[in-house]
Design a protein around this motif. Structure first.
Motif, PDB file in Angstrom:
ATOM      1  N   SER A 283       0.805  -1.220   0.000  1.00 26.48           N
ATOM      2  CA  SER A 283       0.000   0.000   0.000  1.00 26.48           C
ATOM      3  C   SER A 283       0.839   1.272   0.000  1.00 26.48           C
ATOM      4  O   SER A 283       0.332   2.340  -0.332  1.00 26.48           O
ATOM      5  CB  SER A 283      -0.959   0.001   1.201  1.00 26.48           C
ATOM      6  N   VAL A 284       2.095   1.170   0.396  1.00 28.78           N
ATOM      7  CA  VAL A 284       2.965   2.344   0.432  1.00 28.78           C
ATOM      8  C   VAL A 284       3.718   2.453  -0.899  1.00 28.78           C
ATOM      9  O   VAL A 284       4.498   1.564  -1.259  1.00 28.78           O
ATOM     10  CB  VAL A 284       3.964   2.254   1.603  1.00 28.78           C
ATOM     11  N   LYS A 285       3.482   3.532  -1.607  1.00 33.15           N
ATOM     12  CA  LYS A 285       4.057   3.685  -2.946  1.00 33.15           C
ATOM     13  C   LYS A 285       5.571   3.642  -2.937  1.00 33.15           C
ATOM     14  O   LYS A 285       6.195   3.078  -3.833  1.00 33.15           O
ATOM     15  CB  LYS A 285       3.569   4.987  -3.578  1.00 33.15           C
ATOM     16  N   SER A 286       6.200   4.264  -1.930  1.00 34.75           N
ATOM     17  CA  SER A 286       7.662   4.296  -1.886  1.00 34.75           C
ATOM     18  C   SER A 286       8.232   2.896  -1.698  1.00 34.75           C
ATOM     19  O   SER A 286       9.299   2.575  -2.234  1.00 34.75           O
ATOM     20  CB  SER A 286       8.143   5.217  -0.760  1.00 34.75           C
ATOM     21  N   ALA A 287       7.525   2.034  -0.935  1.00 36.35           N
ATOM     22  CA  ALA A 287       7.983   0.662  -0.731  1.00 36.35           C
ATOM     23  C   ALA A 287       7.884  -0.136  -2.023  1.00 36.35           C
ATOM     24  O   ALA A 287       8.789  -0.899  -2.383  1.00 36.35           O
ATOM     25  CB  ALA A 287       7.168  -0.012   0.365  1.00 36.35           C
ATOM     26  N   VAL A 288       6.770   0.046  -2.739  1.00 38.08           N
ATOM     27  CA  VAL A 288       6.592  -0.636  -4.024  1.00 38.08           C
ATOM     28  C   VAL A 288       7.655  -0.183  -5.019  1.00 38.08           C
ATOM     29  O   VAL A 288       8.250  -0.985  -5.742  1.00 38.08           O
ATOM     30  CB  VAL A 288       5.179  -0.367  -4.593  1.00 38.08           C
ATOM     31  N   LYS A 289       7.916   1.137  -5.041  1.00 37.40           N
ATOM     32  CA  LYS A 289       8.939   1.668  -5.956  1.00 37.40           C
ATOM     33  C   LYS A 289      10.316   1.138  -5.602  1.00 37.40           C
ATOM     34  O   LYS A 289      11.121   0.820  -6.483  1.00 37.40           O
ATOM     35  CB  LYS A 289       8.921   3.193  -5.897  1.00 37.40           C
ATOM     36  N   TYR A 290      10.613   1.047  -4.286  1.00 38.25           N
ATOM     37  CA  TYR A 290      11.917   0.539  -3.850  1.00 38.25           C
ATOM     38  C   TYR A 290      12.128  -0.892  -4.334  1.00 38.25           C
ATOM     39  O   TYR A 290      13.202  -1.241  -4.852  1.00 38.25           O
ATOM     40  CB  TYR A 290      12.019   0.597  -2.328  1.00 38.25           C
ATOM     41  N   ILE A 291      11.119  -1.740  -4.186  1.00 36.30           N
ATOM     42  CA  ILE A 291      11.232  -3.142  -4.608  1.00 36.30           C
ATOM     43  C   ILE A 291      11.420  -3.223  -6.117  1.00 36.30           C
ATOM     44  O   ILE A 291      12.261  -3.974  -6.619  1.00 36.30           O
ATOM     45  CB  ILE A 291       9.995  -3.940  -4.158  1.00 36.30           C
ATOM     46  N   ASP A 292      10.626  -2.442  -6.862  1.00 34.95           N
ATOM     47  CA  ASP A 292      10.760  -2.439  -8.328  1.00 34.95           C
ATOM     48  C   ASP A 292      12.153  -1.985  -8.749  1.00 34.95           C
ATOM     49  O   ASP A 292      12.765  -2.570  -9.656  1.00 34.95           O
ATOM     50  CB  ASP A 292       9.698  -1.527  -8.953  1.00 34.95           C
ATOM     51  N   ASN A 293      12.672  -0.931  -8.104  1.00 34.56           N
ATOM     52  CA  ASN A 293      14.010  -0.437  -8.427  1.00 34.56           C
ATOM     53  C   ASN A 293      15.089  -1.462  -8.084  1.00 34.56           C
ATOM     54  O   ASN A 293      16.078  -1.618  -8.811  1.00 34.56           O
ATOM     55  CB  ASN A 293      14.282   0.869  -7.680  1.00 34.56           C
ATOM     56  N   PHE A 294      14.912  -2.127  -6.945  1.00 32.39           N
ATOM     57  CA  PHE A 294      15.860  -3.160  -6.516  1.00 32.39           C
ATOM     58  C   PHE A 294      15.963  -4.249  -7.581  1.00 32.39           C
ATOM     59  O   PHE A 294      17.060  -4.622  -8.008  1.00 32.39           O
ATOM     60  CB  PHE A 294      15.386  -3.760  -5.190  1.00 32.39           C
ATOM     61  N   GLU A 295      14.821  -4.761  -8.016  1.00 27.60           N
ATOM     62  CA  GLU A 295      14.804  -5.851  -8.991  1.00 27.60           C
ATOM     63  C   GLU A 295      15.377  -5.407 -10.333  1.00 27.60           C
ATOM     64  O   GLU A 295      16.164  -6.133 -10.954  1.00 27.60           O
ATOM     65  CB  GLU A 295      13.374  -6.358  -9.160  1.00 27.60           C
ATOM     66  N   LYS A 296      15.012  -4.219 -10.770  1.00 25.33           N
ATOM     67  CA  LYS A 296      15.500  -3.719 -12.060  1.00 25.33           C
ATOM     68  C   LYS A 296      17.004  -3.467 -12.019  1.00 25.33           C
ATOM     69  O   LYS A 296      17.725  -3.799 -12.978  1.00 25.33           O
ATOM     70  CB  LYS A 296      14.760  -2.435 -12.435  1.00 25.33           C
ATOM     71  N   THR A 297      17.496  -2.887 -10.928  1.00 28.03           N
ATOM     72  CA  THR A 297      18.932  -2.622 -10.807  1.00 28.03           C
ATOM     73  C   THR A 297      19.731  -3.909 -10.826  1.00 28.03           C
ATOM     74  O   THR A 297      20.767  -4.011 -11.504  1.00 28.03           O
ATOM     75  CB  THR A 297      19.227  -1.845  -9.509  1.00 28.03           C
ATOM     76  N   ALA A 298      19.268  -4.923 -10.085  1.00 23.41           N
ATOM     77  CA  ALA A 298      19.954  -6.215 -10.058  1.00 23.41           C
ATOM     78  C   ALA A 298      19.976  -6.842 -11.439  1.00 23.41           C
ATOM     79  O   ALA A 298      21.015  -7.356 -11.890  1.00 23.41           O
ATOM     80  CB  ALA A 298      19.266  -7.149  -9.058  1.00 23.41           C
ATOM     81  N   ALA A 299      18.850  -6.791 -12.137  1.00 25.87           N
ATOM     82  CA  ALA A 299      18.767  -7.388 -13.476  1.00 25.87           C
ATOM     83  C   ALA A 299      19.643  -6.635 -14.476  1.00 25.87           C
ATOM     84  O   ALA A 299      20.356  -7.245 -15.284  1.00 25.87           O
ATOM     85  CB  ALA A 299      17.315  -7.414 -13.943  1.00 25.87           C
ATOM     86  N   ASP A 300      19.602  -5.301 -14.443  1.00 31.90           N
ATOM     87  CA  ASP A 300      20.411  -4.505 -15.374  1.00 31.90           C
ATOM     88  C   ASP A 300      21.902  -4.768 -15.176  1.00 31.90           C
ATOM     89  O   ASP A 300      22.661  -4.895 -16.150  1.00 31.90           O
ATOM     90  CB  ASP A 300      20.122  -3.017 -15.190  1.00 31.90           C
ATOM     91  N   LEU A 301      22.349  -4.842 -13.926  1.00 31.71           N
ATOM     92  CA  LEU A 301      23.764  -5.104 -13.653  1.00 31.71           C
ATOM     93  C   LEU A 301      24.159  -6.521 -14.063  1.00 31.71           C
ATOM     94  O   LEU A 301      25.278  -6.752 -14.517  1.00 31.71           O
ATOM     95  CB  LEU A 301      24.055  -4.882 -12.175  1.00 31.71           C
TER      96      LEU A 301
END
Length: 312
Positions: free
Chosen positions: A170-188
């Motif tokens: 429900s917290v947008k910043s938490a959802v964004k953090y998880i999405d960024n985490f996954e994308k950063t790991a995949a991109d690297l």
């Protein structure tokens, strides 16, 4: 009961020593499998919140079980996380089949798997560790409250409810953090030419194929044994997410070959070995030249500078 033979099992975020840890369920899972390799991908022992007043026998049994698996031939790799970061001083230490390291690269049927905990992406840990530790205590308290809520729900014949999942979703910043985490790991991973990137840390089990203009990879997260009770399994050239609440077999708690061992004996069995106490370089993206029997890639000088995640 026969144990399932699998090539590789990955568990993370067990948080032994905290109220939220589901140690009995983890023992049941470990007793149901016979992996060639067991990857402990960080936050297995919660040293941040460790207390002499709370370390139940079931939590000690998990450690005994893991050591017992190593003694029987399973290759056990303990990859350090943020909650057990004190073990990073023992990085690259080997004790028979038990190895401690900060990251691991494996060759799986011709494909490269890059395995690390994932706290290296968390700027709150890098820049304000005290805040991250405070958040850890708050999370543990939330899980404890949630256990009482679920106890009443079960008595009333209703389904269990996860307060932390509700908050995360429900917290947008938490959802964004998880999405960024996954994308950063995949991109690297794509940038460094890995086929699989395997993390823990965010307590979100997942298997997803990622693509960008440079290539593709599979992102995997082993979840945790606090809320989700999940693991990753690799067999027959395929990955799957194991969910204890849905996939569990009949409970199999007893291990006849595992000798009883108290805490002093357990510590002695580890510390009697010679270890290198020298601090190690925590740079996750600079690999030493691999040995002849190593599957790790040659030296790579890509770093995480300016790759940290931000939380709104």
């Amino acid at each position: 009961m026969k144990r399932r033979k699998i090539e590789l099992a990955v568990i993370s975020d067990v948080h032994l020593g905290t109220y939220g840890c589901h140690a009995d369920e983890l023992i049941a899972y470990l007793n149901s499998i016979q992996p060639k390799k067991l990857i402990l991908n960080g936050d297995i022992i919660d040293i941040w919140q460790f207390s002499k007043r709370y370390f139940p026998p079931s939590h000690l049994k998990v450690l005994r079980k893991i050591i017992g698996m190593a003694s029987k031939g399973t290759e056990v790799y303990y990859i350090t996380g943020n909650h057990d970061e004190m073990l990073r001083k023992f990085s690259d230490t080997s004790m028979g089949n038990f190895k401690i390291m900060n990251k691991l690269v494996l060759n799986l049927d011709g494909k490269k798997a890059w395995i690390f905990h994932g706290d290296v992406f968390d700027v709150s840990i890098q820049n304000a560790k005290w805040l991250a530790k405070l958040g850890g205590y708050g999370y543990d308290l939330l899980i404890l409250i949630n256990s009482f809520v679920n106890w009443w729900l079960v008595r009333l014949g209703r389904e269990k409810y996860s307060l932390s999942k509700r908050i995360k979703n429900s917290v947008k910043s938490a959802v964004k953090y998880i999405d960024n985490f996954e994308k950063t790991a995949a991109d690297l991973a794509i940038e460094n030419e890995y086929d699989y990137v395997i993390c823990g840390h965010i307590h979100q089990p997942k298997k997803e194929h990622y693509e960008n203009k440079y290539g593709s990879c599979t992102y995997l997260n082993s979840g945790d044994w606090v809320e989700n009770l999940t693991a990753l399994e690799y067999s027959f050239k395929r990955w799957r997410i194991y969910h204890y609440n849905h996939d569990r077999l009949s409970p199999f708690f007893v291990d006849e070959d595992l000798k009883e061992m108290d805490m002093d004996e357990l510590i002695a069995s580890i510390t009697d070995k010679e270890v290198d106490m020298e601090e190690v370089n925590d740079d996750f993206f600079i690999d030493d030249t691999p040995s002849e029997d190593s599957n790790e890639p040659k030296q790579n000088h890509k770093s995480l500078d300016n790759q940290g995640l931000t939380q709104d």
